[in-house]
Write an enzyme that holds these catalytic residues in place. Structure first.
Site, PDB file in Angstrom:
ATOM      1  N   ASP A   1       0.882  -1.155   0.000  1.00 52.89           N
ATOM      2  CA  ASP A   1       0.000   0.000   0.000  1.00 52.89           C
ATOM      3  C   ASP A   1       0.935   1.225   0.000  1.00 52.89           C
ATOM      4  O   ASP A   1       2.113   1.109   0.357  1.00 52.89           O
ATOM      5  CB  ASP A   1      -0.871  -0.037   1.260  1.00 52.89           C
TER       6      ASP A   1
ATOM      7  N   ASP B   1      -0.035   5.038   0.867  1.00 56.86           N
ATOM      8  CA  ASP B   1      -0.264   6.000   1.949  1.00 56.86           C
ATOM      9  C   ASP B   1      -0.177   5.320   3.316  1.00 56.86           C
ATOM     10  O   ASP B   1      -0.959   4.421   3.603  1.00 56.86           O
ATOM     11  CB  ASP B   1      -1.654   6.632   1.802  1.00 56.86           C
TER      12      ASP B   1
ATOM     13  N   GLY C   1      -7.454   3.902   3.621  1.00 62.07           N
ATOM     14  CA  GLY C   1      -7.527   2.816   2.639  1.00 62.07           C
ATOM     15  C   GLY C   1      -8.760   2.839   1.751  1.00 62.07           C
ATOM     16  O   GLY C   1      -8.792   2.169   0.728  1.00 62.07           O
ATOM     17  N   VAL C   2      -9.773   3.610   2.122  1.00 62.88           N
ATOM     18  CA  VAL C   2     -10.985   3.612   1.296  1.00 62.88           C
ATOM     19  C   VAL C   2     -10.990   4.807   0.339  1.00 62.88           C
ATOM     20  O   VAL C   2     -10.362   5.821   0.588  1.00 62.88           O
ATOM     21  CB  VAL C   2     -12.294   3.559   2.129  1.00 62.88           C
TER      22      VAL C   2
ATOM     23  N   ARG D   1     -11.948   8.040  -2.117  1.00 63.57           N
ATOM     24  CA  ARG D   1     -12.421   9.403  -1.808  1.00 63.57           C
ATOM     25  C   ARG D   1     -13.941   9.413  -1.681  1.00 63.57           C
ATOM     26  O   ARG D   1     -14.516   9.970  -0.756  1.00 63.57           O
ATOM     27  CB  ARG D   1     -11.975  10.333  -2.940  1.00 63.57           C
TER      28      ARG D   1
ATOM     29  N   SER E   1      -5.630   5.283  -3.904  1.00 70.70           N
ATOM     30  CA  SER E   1      -5.566   6.716  -4.199  1.00 70.70           C
ATOM     31  C   SER E   1      -5.447   7.039  -5.679  1.00 70.70           C
ATOM     32  O   SER E   1      -4.690   6.409  -6.408  1.00 70.70           O
ATOM     33  CB  SER E   1      -4.374   7.326  -3.460  1.00 70.70           C
ATOM     34  N   LYS E   2      -6.184   8.070  -6.075  1.00 71.04           N
ATOM     35  CA  LYS E   2      -6.066   8.583  -7.436  1.00 71.04           C
ATOM     36  C   LYS E   2      -4.900   9.565  -7.527  1.00 71.04           C
ATOM     37  O   LYS E   2      -4.576  10.065  -8.592  1.00 71.04           O
ATOM     38  CB  LYS E   2      -7.370   9.255  -7.868  1.00 71.04           C
ATOM     39  N   ASN E   3      -4.284   9.861  -6.384  1.00 71.60           N
ATOM     40  CA  ASN E   3      -3.091  10.727  -6.351  1.00 71.60           C
ATOM     41  C   ASN E   3      -1.805   9.914  -6.293  1.00 71.60           C
ATOM     42  O   ASN E   3      -0.722  10.495  -6.175  1.00 71.60           O
ATOM     43  CB  ASN E   3      -3.146  11.654  -5.133  1.00 71.60           C
TER      44      ASN E   3
ATOM     45  N   ASP F   1      -1.392  -0.437   6.097  1.00 69.25           N
ATOM     46  CA  ASP F   1      -1.527   0.274   7.380  1.00 69.25           C
ATOM     47  C   ASP F   1      -2.987   0.473   7.766  1.00 69.25           C
ATOM     48  O   ASP F   1      -3.272   1.007   8.836  1.00 69.25           O
ATOM     49  CB  ASP F   1      -0.862   1.652   7.317  1.00 69.25           C
TER      50      ASP F   1
HETATM   51  C1  G6P Z   1      -5.624   5.991   0.378  1.00 71.71           C
HETATM   52  C2  G6P Z   1      -5.791   6.693   1.705  1.00 71.71           C
HETATM   53  C3  G6P Z   1      -7.221   7.113   1.927  1.00 71.71           C
HETATM   54  C4  G6P Z   1      -7.721   7.897   0.731  1.00 71.71           C
HETATM   55  C5  G6P Z   1      -7.644   7.046  -0.520  1.00 71.71           C
HETATM   56  C6  G6P Z   1      -8.115   7.785  -1.761  1.00 71.71           C
HETATM   57  O1  G6P Z   1      -6.097   4.707   0.468  1.00 71.71           O
HETATM   58  O2  G6P Z   1      -5.407   5.833   2.759  1.00 71.71           O
HETATM   59  O3  G6P Z   1      -7.283   7.888   3.085  1.00 71.71           O
HETATM   60  O4  G6P Z   1      -9.057   8.333   0.912  1.00 71.71           O
HETATM   61  O5  G6P Z   1      -6.296   6.660  -0.713  1.00 71.71           O
HETATM   62  O6  G6P Z   1      -7.234   8.823  -2.014  1.00 71.71           O
HETATM   63  P1  G6P Z   1      -7.383   9.932  -3.118  1.00 71.71           P
HETATM   64  O7  G6P Z   1      -5.994  10.499  -3.207  1.00 71.71           O
HETATM   65  O8  G6P Z   1      -7.822   9.279  -4.397  1.00 71.71           O
HETATM   66  O9  G6P Z   1      -8.379  10.908  -2.634  1.00 71.71           O
HETATM   67 MG    MG Z   2      -2.658   3.167   3.603  1.00 71.61          MG
END
Ligand code: G6P
Ligand code: MG
Length: 220
Positions: A10, A12, A47-48, A50, A117-119, A171
């Protein structure tokens, strides 16, 4: 287990500490709506996606908002979050992680990223990790968020590995659950309190070698 087929990380909270930036941006957004939450509830957002995160926050006080407003709020949160991570650099990779990855590479164990994450791609760029991971499956490539195992199953497929011989590092409780749902070997990175369902919990990667980890897993 002496040697896994592959390892999926993972991003983040495992490779880099961005969880606090997510938390602060969501809390700021929630407060602007008159909703408050603390660190304990924030564990449920780790982990979930946005989308799922904002749904969980709005559900805290049974709030129903029109779709355009939900989109606008998600964009607002993401803007704050992107501002907060814009200064990330290779030095921000969590302690012990570079050495751990390096040894996996020396052992010729394929490694990938499995993130909601999309980031993720921005972060990988900031950390200059593009050449490190063979496969990056992120929030732009999946339909179902953790605890659905889709992100890890896609990762295993791309790495040509059998889930039961692939270690997933997570995590978030939702991520450990996703790994378990996909029948992976799950390693929780953080506290036993939230990650107790993992096959093994480690506090962090400091001083940990792959050999030590594989031994701990095989001793279980
Ligand atoms: C990760 C983080 C989450 C976040 C998710 C989507 O899993 O742990 O807290 O909401 O990514 O992230 P994003 O960057 O797409 O908003
Ligand atoms: Mg994480």
């Amino acid at each position: 287990m002496l040697k896994p087929d592959a390892c999926i990380f993972d991003l983040d909270g495992v490779i880099v500490e961005t969880s606090d930036a997510h938390f602060k941006a969501w809390r700021r957004l929630a407060e602007s709506l008159g909703i408050s939450f603390g660190e304990e509830f924030n564990e449920q957002l780790k982990g979930v996606s946005r989308r799922k995160s904002i749904e969980k926050i709005l559900a805290l006080d049974g709030r129903k908002l029109p779709e355009e407003e939900i989109q606008r709020l998600m964009d607002k949160k993401n803007g704050w979050y992107q501002d907060a991570i814009a200064e990330l650099a290779p030095d921000d990779i969590l302690e012990g992680v570079p050495e751990f990855l390096e040894v996996l590479q020396e052992m010729e164990i394929p490694i990938g990223i499995g993130s909601s994450s999309k980031n993720a791609q921005y972060i990988i760029d900031y950390l200059q990790l593009n050449d490190t991971f063979e496969v990056i499956i992120d929030g732009t490539k999946v339909e179902n968020t953790k605890p659905d195992p889709e992100v890890f199953l896609k990762g295993a497929k791309a790495l040509n590995s059998d889930p039961s011989k692939t270690i997933v590092f997570e995590d978030a409780a939702s991520g450990v659950e996703a790994a378990n749902n996909g029948r992976f070997i799950s390693v929780g990175v953080g506290s036993e309190e939230y990650l107790g369902d993992a096959d093994l919990v480690i506090p962090d990667f400091i001083g940990l070698t792959p050999e030590k980890l594989f031994k701990k897993l095989s001793d279980k």
